[in-house]
Each structure stands twice: as C-alpha cells, then as structure tokens.
Design a protein around this motif. Structure first.
Motif, PDB file in Angstrom:
ATOM      1  N   VAL A  11       0.869  -1.189   0.000  1.00 15.20           N
ATOM      2  CA  VAL A  11       0.000   0.000   0.000  1.00 15.20           C
ATOM      3  C   VAL A  11       0.897   1.228   0.000  1.00 15.20           C
ATOM      4  CG1 VAL A  11      -1.816   1.233   1.260  1.00 15.20           C
ATOM      5  CG2 VAL A  11      -1.785  -1.272   1.273  1.00 15.20           C
ATOM      6  N   VAL A  12       0.676   2.117  -0.952  1.00 12.29           N
ATOM      7  CA  VAL A  12       1.557   3.296  -1.066  1.00 12.29           C
ATOM      8  C   VAL A  12       0.749   4.594  -1.094  1.00 12.29           C
ATOM      9  CG1 VAL A  12       3.481   2.106  -2.186  1.00 12.29           C
ATOM     10  CG2 VAL A  12       1.630   3.025  -3.595  1.00 12.29           C
ATOM     11  N   PRO A  13       1.387   5.710  -0.687  1.00 11.58           N
ATOM     12  CA  PRO A  13       0.735   7.014  -0.782  1.00 11.58           C
ATOM     13  C   PRO A  13       0.961   7.612  -2.169  1.00 11.58           C
ATOM     14  CG  PRO A  13       2.842   7.269   0.296  1.00 11.58           C
ATOM     15  CD  PRO A  13       2.736   5.818  -0.105  1.00 11.58           C
ATOM     16  N   SER A  60      -2.278   4.693  -4.613  1.00 13.58           N
ATOM     17  CA  SER A  60      -3.052   5.695  -3.872  1.00 13.58           C
ATOM     18  C   SER A  60      -4.233   6.166  -4.716  1.00 13.58           C
ATOM     19  CB  SER A  60      -2.159   6.883  -3.533  1.00 13.58           C
ATOM     20  OG  SER A  60      -2.944   7.930  -3.025  1.00 13.58           O
ATOM     21  N   GLU A  61      -5.335   6.431  -4.055  1.00 10.39           N
ATOM     22  CA  GLU A  61      -6.505   6.982  -4.750  1.00 10.39           C
ATOM     23  C   GLU A  61      -6.231   8.416  -5.229  1.00 10.39           C
ATOM     24  OE1 GLU A  61      -6.039   6.232  -1.647  1.00 10.39           O
ATOM     25  OE2 GLU A  61      -7.471   7.131  -0.240  1.00 10.39           O
ATOM     26  N   ASP A  62      -5.194   9.052  -4.636  1.00 12.32           N
ATOM     27  CA  ASP A  62      -4.821  10.407  -5.049  1.00 12.32           C
ATOM     28  C   ASP A  62      -3.705  10.306  -6.086  1.00 12.32           C
ATOM     29  OD1 ASP A  62      -6.562  11.720  -3.227  1.00 12.32           O
ATOM     30  OD2 ASP A  62      -5.159  11.274  -1.616  1.00 12.32           O
ATOM     31  N   GLY A  96       3.021   5.351   4.250  1.00 12.92           N
ATOM     32  CA  GLY A  96       1.966   6.346   4.424  1.00 12.92           C
ATOM     33  C   GLY A  96       2.127   7.025   5.771  1.00 12.92           C
ATOM     34  N   GLY A  97       1.042   7.566   6.272  1.00 17.02           N
ATOM     35  CA  GLY A  97       1.097   8.294   7.535  1.00 17.02           C
ATOM     36  C   GLY A  97       0.949   7.372   8.747  1.00 17.02           C
ATOM     37  N   PRO A  98       1.400   7.818   9.926  1.00 15.46           N
ATOM     38  CA  PRO A  98       1.325   6.980  11.134  1.00 15.46           C
ATOM     39  C   PRO A  98      -0.106   6.620  11.545  1.00 15.46           C
ATOM     40  CG  PRO A  98       2.687   8.928  11.519  1.00 15.46           C
ATOM     41  CD  PRO A  98       2.117   9.070  10.155  1.00 15.46           C
ATOM     42  N   GLU A  99      -1.063   7.533  11.285  1.00 17.89           N
ATOM     43  CA  GLU A  99      -2.448   7.228  11.685  1.00 17.89           C
ATOM     44  C   GLU A  99      -2.976   6.049  10.870  1.00 17.89           C
ATOM     45  OE1 GLU A  99      -2.975   8.515  14.766  1.00 17.89           O
ATOM     46  OE2 GLU A  99      -4.765   7.414  14.175  1.00 17.89           O
ATOM     47  N   THR A 100      -2.717   6.077   9.569  1.00 19.08           N
ATOM     48  CA  THR A 100      -3.159   4.974   8.710  1.00 19.08           C
ATOM     49  C   THR A 100      -2.410   3.700   9.094  1.00 19.08           C
ATOM     50  OG1 THR A 100      -3.322   6.632   6.981  1.00 19.08           O
ATOM     51  CG2 THR A 100      -3.649   4.365   6.312  1.00 19.08           C
ATOM     52  N   ALA A 101      -1.138   3.867   9.453  1.00 17.30           N
ATOM     53  CA  ALA A 101      -0.341   2.690   9.844  1.00 17.30           C
ATOM     54  C   ALA A 101      -0.983   1.985  11.043  1.00 17.30           C
ATOM     55  CB  ALA A 101       1.082   3.111  10.185  1.00 17.30           C
ATOM     56  N   GLU A 108       6.770   2.251   6.514  1.00 21.41           N
ATOM     57  CA  GLU A 108       7.584   3.434   6.174  1.00 21.41           C
ATOM     58  C   GLU A 108       6.670   4.638   6.331  1.00 21.41           C
ATOM     59  OE1 GLU A 108      10.688   3.531   5.544  1.00 21.41           O
ATOM     60  OE2 GLU A 108      11.105   1.416   5.209  1.00 21.41           O
ATOM     61  N   LEU A 109       6.908   5.420   7.388  1.00 20.62           N
ATOM     62  CA  LEU A 109       5.920   6.450   7.716  1.00 20.62           C
ATOM     63  C   LEU A 109       6.499   7.858   7.577  1.00 20.62           C
ATOM     64  CD1 LEU A 109       4.489   4.482  10.746  1.00 20.62           C
ATOM     65  CD2 LEU A 109       3.891   4.286   8.337  1.00 20.62           C
ATOM     66  N   GLY A 110       5.922   8.768   8.288  1.00 18.79           N
ATOM     67  CA  GLY A 110       6.298  10.172   8.113  1.00 18.79           C
ATOM     68  C   GLY A 110       7.565  10.556   8.846  1.00 18.79           C
ATOM     69  N   GLU A 167       4.705  18.745  14.230  1.00 19.13           N
ATOM     70  CA  GLU A 167       3.781  18.044  13.332  1.00 19.13           C
ATOM     71  C   GLU A 167       4.281  18.067  11.895  1.00 19.13           C
ATOM     72  OE1 GLU A 167      -0.274  19.466  13.935  1.00 19.13           O
ATOM     73  OE2 GLU A 167       0.211  19.877  16.032  1.00 19.13           O
ATOM     74  N   GLU A 168       4.013  16.993  11.179  1.00 21.05           N
ATOM     75  CA  GLU A 168       4.463  16.900   9.791  1.00 21.05           C
ATOM     76  C   GLU A 168       3.548  17.735   8.890  1.00 21.05           C
ATOM     77  OE1 GLU A 168       3.962  13.124   7.716  1.00 21.05           O
ATOM     78  OE2 GLU A 168       5.928  13.345   6.798  1.00 21.05           O
ATOM     79  N   PHE A 169       4.155  18.608   8.077  1.00 20.59           N
ATOM     80  CA  PHE A 169       3.365  19.361   7.082  1.00 20.59           C
ATOM     81  C   PHE A 169       3.114  18.515   5.848  1.00 20.59           C
ATOM     82  CE2 PHE A 169       4.957  23.117   9.354  1.00 20.59           C
ATOM     83  CZ  PHE A 169       3.889  23.986   9.266  1.00 20.59           C
TER      84      PHE A 169
HETATM   85  P1  NAD Z   1      -2.047   7.844   4.001  1.00 24.39           P
HETATM   86  O1  NAD Z   1      -1.544   7.143   5.169  1.00 24.39           O
HETATM   87  O2  NAD Z   1      -3.273   8.692   4.122  1.00 24.39           O
HETATM   88  O3  NAD Z   1      -2.349   6.856   2.783  1.00 24.39           O
HETATM   89  C1  NAD Z   1      -1.404   5.937   2.308  1.00 24.39           C
HETATM   90  C2  NAD Z   1      -2.121   4.788   1.657  1.00 24.39           C
HETATM   91  O4  NAD Z   1      -2.854   4.071   2.645  1.00 24.39           O
HETATM   92  C3  NAD Z   1      -3.132   5.178   0.576  1.00 24.39           C
HETATM   93  O5  NAD Z   1      -3.000   4.274  -0.503  1.00 24.39           O
HETATM   94  C4  NAD Z   1      -4.471   4.964   1.281  1.00 24.39           C
HETATM   95  O6  NAD Z   1      -5.526   4.637   0.415  1.00 24.39           O
HETATM   96  C5  NAD Z   1      -4.152   3.779   2.181  1.00 24.39           C
HETATM   97  N1  NAD Z   1      -5.069   3.605   3.309  1.00 24.39           N
HETATM   98  C6  NAD Z   1      -5.842   4.525   3.928  1.00 24.39           C
HETATM   99  N2  NAD Z   1      -6.551   3.953   4.929  1.00 24.39           N
HETATM  100  C7  NAD Z   1      -6.202   2.644   4.952  1.00 24.39           C
HETATM  101  C8  NAD Z   1      -6.573   1.543   5.764  1.00 24.39           C
HETATM  102  N3  NAD Z   1      -7.447   1.670   6.752  1.00 24.39           N
HETATM  103  N4  NAD Z   1      -5.991   0.355   5.515  1.00 24.39           N
HETATM  104  C9  NAD Z   1      -5.074   0.210   4.521  1.00 24.39           C
HETATM  105  N5  NAD Z   1      -4.712   1.220   3.726  1.00 24.39           N
HETATM  106  C10 NAD Z   1      -5.257   2.431   3.915  1.00 24.39           C
HETATM  107  O7  NAD Z   1      -0.810   8.685   3.510  1.00 24.39           O
HETATM  108  P2  NAD Z   1      -0.821   9.870   2.528  1.00 24.39           P
HETATM  109  O8  NAD Z   1      -1.432  11.034   3.234  1.00 24.39           O
HETATM  110  O9  NAD Z   1      -1.360   9.430   1.212  1.00 24.39           O
HETATM  111  O10 NAD Z   1       0.768  10.090   2.361  1.00 24.39           O
HETATM  112  C11 NAD Z   1       1.491  10.915   3.152  1.00 24.39           C
HETATM  113  C12 NAD Z   1       2.211  10.182   4.264  1.00 24.39           C
HETATM  114  O11 NAD Z   1       3.073   9.165   3.758  1.00 24.39           O
HETATM  115  C13 NAD Z   1       3.117  11.122   5.038  1.00 24.39           C
HETATM  116  O12 NAD Z   1       3.022  10.909   6.423  1.00 24.39           O
HETATM  117  C14 NAD Z   1       4.495  10.756   4.531  1.00 24.39           C
HETATM  118  O13 NAD Z   1       5.542  11.118   5.399  1.00 24.39           O
HETATM  119  C15 NAD Z   1       4.372   9.296   4.339  1.00 24.39           C
HETATM  120  N6  NAD Z   1       5.436   8.798   3.444  1.00 24.39           N
HETATM  121  C16 NAD Z   1       6.427   8.002   3.951  1.00 24.39           C
HETATM  122  C17 NAD Z   1       7.458   7.541   3.131  1.00 24.39           C
HETATM  123  C18 NAD Z   1       8.573   6.669   3.658  1.00 24.39           C
HETATM  124  O14 NAD Z   1       9.212   5.993   2.867  1.00 24.39           O
HETATM  125  N7  NAD Z   1       8.847   6.637   4.935  1.00 24.39           N
HETATM  126  C19 NAD Z   1       7.460   7.893   1.788  1.00 24.39           C
HETATM  127  C20 NAD Z   1       6.443   8.699   1.315  1.00 24.39           C
HETATM  128  C21 NAD Z   1       5.429   9.133   2.151  1.00 24.39           C
END
Ligand code: NAD
Length: 487
Positions: free
Chosen positions: A146-148, A175-177, A226-231, A248-250, A378-380
């Motif tokens: 799953v990727v952002p 990502s949907e975005d 993605g972000g820590p909340e989604t993680a 791999e988070l923020g 906080e992460e921008f």
């Molecule tokens: P996000 O966490 O909102 O979304 C990431 C992905 O998770 C999307 O594909 C989304 O559809 C999916 N998702 C959402 N809810 C889910 C769920 N309940 N279960 C499974 N998947 C779900 O992140 P974002 O806002 O798209 O991206 C920004 C974040 O990603 C930032 O915090 C950034 O720092 C982080 N990031 C980290 C790295 C790294 O390598 N460490 C690289 C790029 C981005």
C-alpha cells in the motif's frame, strides 16, 4: 477523459466502481479511475495466492525470476518519460523530478534482478551425528503493498523489487490520489511477461480497498508506506490475519547547520530538503537547527533562494515548485501555518495561499526561536521549514532528537570528529553528512519511532520477503530408538 483499468490475474479490467482523478495544477478532473472494492480485492489476492503455489511462477528458478526483473527494468527505463508525464499530471510532482526519479527507478529493478539468485539458505553444523540440517529460504507469501501518492513508482519499486526477487506474489494498491502512473506501470509488468497473478495492481479508497486488502486471510505480509495514523489501522487489521508488517511512515527530520559549514552548499541542500517535491517528501528536512552565530546569515540566504524558486506548471521543465497533490493537503498545510503563527512563529517568507487555480502553496519559512510552535512537532508534508537556533553541540543534538519521528537527518559541518559524534547520537534511520536527500538501491532506508520499522533497499530487504524453513534429514539406517525421548 482518459480511462484507466485495474490489473488482476494478468488481465486489465474495470473496477466495481470508478472515480475521477483531479489534475492538481488546475483542480479539474482529467481522468477516470477504476475503484476496487472488496470483491476486486478478493479476486486479486486469490489470483496472487494461486500464482504463488500452483502457477508457472512457482516453478521458475531464481535466475529466471531475475531475468523477468531485468526485462521490467529495461521497460521502465524505456518508458520513463511517459510514466513521468503521467505521474506529473496526476500528482502535480514536477516533471523535472519525475523524469529523473523514474529513470532511476529502473536501477532498483536491476539491482533486485541481480539479487534474485543470490538469496541463499544455509547449512547448520548440527550437534547430532546422524542428522543433516538446512535452512531453506522461501518466499514469505502473498504480499499486500500500500503506497501514498508521492513518488508511487519509486515507493512501489522498493517493495516489488525485493519481493519478486524473493519469489513472492503480490497485490499493490496505488493511492486513490493519483493512481495513473502505477496503473500504467501494470502494462509494463504485463509486457515483461510475469505470469498471471504474480503482480496485481489495483486502486481504491483506504477503508474499502486498503483495509480489505490488509486484513485478507491470504495475506502474509503488508508493506505499507503512508502516515502513522493509517499505519495504526494497518497494524490493527493485521490482528485479523496475523500478517507481518513493514511500515515506512512520516518524519520531522532535523537539518543541523554548524557555523563552520559551507553555508552556500548547506543552503542548497536545505532548499532540496524542504522545497523539492513541494515538500511532499517523507524525508523532508523540515526542522532547520542552525548555530545561533550564523542564523541571520543563513536565513537571509535561504529566504533569497526560496523567493527565487520558479513556481509554475509541473509539466514545464523550468518549474521548480509545482502544486500540492490535493486540496486537502493544502488545507492541512495552511491550517498548520495558521496555528503556528498564532503560537508566535514568525513568517520569514511565504505562508499564504495564492489566488488562482490549482493547489499551489509557496515555499515558506517560519522562525520558531523561543516559540512552542506546532510546526516543530507536526508533519506538514509540504514546503514549510521551521527554524530554531542553538548555542552548543549538545543543544543541537537534543533539539534534533526532540521528536516522535526518526526517519532522516542532515548534519552540515567541516568538523570530522563532531560529524562522527552526531551520526552516532542522532536517533534516525538515515544520517546525511554534508549532503541531503540522496538514495540508492544499495543503501537501506527506513525509520525509528513513529517513522516506522523495516528497511527498504539493500540486500536485507530481499531477505525480509523470505521466511526460513528448517529441514532435518536423518542419515542413519538404524531404527529410531526410544520413542519417548526427544532426539
Ligand atoms: P495515508 O496514510 O493517508 O495513505 C497511504 C495509503 O494508505 C493510501 O494508498 C491509502 O488509500 C491507504 N489507506 C488509507 N486507509 C487505509 C486503511 N485503513 N488500511 C489500509 N490502507 C489504507 O498517507 P498519505 O497522506 O497518502 O501520504 C502521506 C504520508 O506518507 C506522510 O506521512 C508521509 O511522510 C508518508 N510517506 C512516507 C514515506 C517513507 O518511505 N517513509 C514515503 C512517502 C510518504
């Protein structure tokens, strides 16, 4: 409008629903995307499971797997310009960066192609005379990825490369975005000749697609960026299938500048660290920690560079800062700048949403000295730099480690012994000394704390997509002795 499709079981298909993708430079819909929901997710995972255990993939040698990866690398390199244009169109990331980054993505596939037949098991010097014992390394299973939105081809290459080298099969959720570049990349996977089901590429929304994928009973591992909340959702969902996770988070990465540094060079690195990719980079050096005696000089340099940045259409090669990927992202950044200003942070430059179409936001610098500014914590995920100053090396280190994150860091100094002390003292997965934002397939990457766990890149990442099996072979022809005693 251009239309895209899902890639499931070696075939292109529509999703259960569809949605419009918005061009961040104009704010207008430009393409129709397929939306995978539970039924599509299930079909994709089942096809990956079948491919792993029954299909031709399971019978390929590691060398043959490597050859497919080499082919994919060549196709990515040959199609880099087209993929870059799609990524730019769908996410707003400037073409100057997407072109260079995607050309380099091919090197990740090449690196893991070479690793495929170097993943070795081992022989154990067991403490029993009539036994031969080995560890076999086998693919961990079906992997959910799953990727952002930012750098999707790159963030998926660091997962696909090692997973395929290890023999796994997978379902990748774009990502949907801005899913266009990954849905298009599926055509290259197809052309490279991977058997059906080995690589499935879908997109959809977090709760309906991502969650269904992560908790699917056939998933053995979830590789998430993605972000820590989604993680946290991902980890909670893994309680269903007990899949392992890599996260791999923020970040809120410190960028430390000592008075003895080459300030011009450090300023360029800081600009790259915070304004490149319009700040939508997990490794953004978003906290400048600068020695007090050079703070004014360094800030003046940065301000001049920030105000000279060329903002414009992401498809123009001359543009240096394009729009943010989504309106939501810009609202988040604007609100955090507002809260930080209200807390006392001084705007050195930028800090205002411009008029006009598209999701633009200018390079912004906030002086946070003596202020308890939320912008320091906080992460921008945007082009906003928060600045604090220090008097001593100890204070610099304390400020650097004053974060719940721990992804990247930068140290700028000419003092070798100090550089060594800091690279040891900083709690982050990556320390760049007198450089910033450098990556390579050879170098592992990942974070501490709320920046996640697991490493991407390097040989170890391929081993992480394997599990060991211990094989015992008895070499004696004598009957098994006393059955009531453990051997
Ligand atoms: P996000 O966490 O909102 O979304 C990431 C992905 O998770 C999307 O594909 C989304 O559809 C999916 N998702 C959402 N809810 C889910 C769920 N309940 N279960 C499974 N998947 C779900 O992140 P974002 O806002 O798209 O991206 C920004 C974040 O990603 C930032 O915090 C950034 O720092 C982080 N990031 C980290 C790295 C790294 O390598 N460490 C690289 C790029 C981005």
């Amino acid at each position: 409008m251009q239309r895209f499709q899902l890639y499931i079981d070696g075939a292109f298909c529509d999703g259960e629903a569809s949605f419009d993708s918005v061009d961040p430079a104009t704010g207008k819909a430009w393409a129709q995307m397929p939306e995978a929901r539970e039924t599509d997710v299930d079909r994709a995972v089942e096809s990956a499971h079948k491919a792993l255990y029954d299909g031709p993939w399971s019978k390929l040698t590691a060398t043959q797997r490597g050859k497919l990866l080499y082919k994919l690398a060549d196709l990515v390199a040959a199609n880099a310009a087209r993929l870059a244009e799609l990524e730019t169109r769908d996410t707003g990331k400037i073409i100057r960066e997407t072109s260079a980054q995607i050309a380099y993505v091919a090197e990740y596939y090449r690196y893991y192609a070479g690793i495929a037949d170097k993943i070795e098991g081992s022989y154990l010097p067991i403490d029993k005379p009539d036994m031969e014992v080995w560890l076999r390394r086998e693919p961990v299973g079906v992997v959910a990825m799953v990727v952002p939105w930012n750098s999707q081809l790159f963030l998926s290459a660091v997962k696909l490369g090692p997973a395929l080298a290890a023999g796994c099969t997978l379902v990748l959720k774009a990502s949907e975005d801005g899913p266009a570049p990954l849905l298009e990349f599926a055509r290259l996977v197809h052309e490279a000749g991977f058997p059906p089901g080995v690589v499935n590429i879908i997109t959809g929304f977090g709760p309906s697609c991502g969650a269904a994928l992560g908790r699917h009973p056939r998933i053995a591992h979830v590789a998430f960026t993605g972000g820590p909340e989604t993680a946290r959702h991902v980890v909670r969902n893994s309680a269903e299938n007990l899949a392992s996770t890599s996260l791999e988070l923020g970040g809120k990465s410190p960028f430390i500048v000592f008075a003895d540094a080459d300030l011009e060079s450090a300023a360029n690195a800081q600009v790259a660290g915070i304004f490149a990719a319009t700040g939508q980079s997990c490794v953004a050096g978003s906290r400048l920690i600068v020695e007090a005696s050079v703070k004014d000089r360094f800030l003046a340099l940065l301000k001049r560079k920030a105000e000279a940045v060329r903002i414009g259409s992401p498809l123009d090669m001359a543009t240096e800062v394009g729009p943010l990927a989504t309106a939501r992202q810009r609202q988040h950044i604007d609100a955090l700048v507002e809260r930080s200003s209200a807390a006392g942070a001084r705007v050195v430059t930028g800090g205002r949403v411009p008029v006009g179409e598209g999701f633009y936001y200018p390079p912004t610098i906030l002086d946070c000295d003596g202020v308890d500014s939320p912008s320091l914590a906080e992460e921008f995920f945007g082009p906003v730099l928060s600045v604090v100053s220090f008097e001593t090396e100890e204070e610099a280190l304390r400020l650097a480690n004053d974060t719940v994150y721990g992804l990247a860091s930068g140290v700028f100094t000419q003092n070798l012994t100090r550089a060594h002390r800091l690279m040891k003292g900083i709690r982050a997965g990556v320390v760049w000394v007198n450089t910033y934002r450098a990556v390579s397939p050879i170098a592992p990457f990942g974070g501490f704390g709320l920046s996640g766990h697991g490493r991407e890149g390097g040989l170890a990442a391929a081993l992480d997509y394997t599990r060991t099996k211990t094989v015992w072979l008895r070499t004696s022809d004598d009957p098994i002795p006393d059955p009531f005693v453990m051997r």
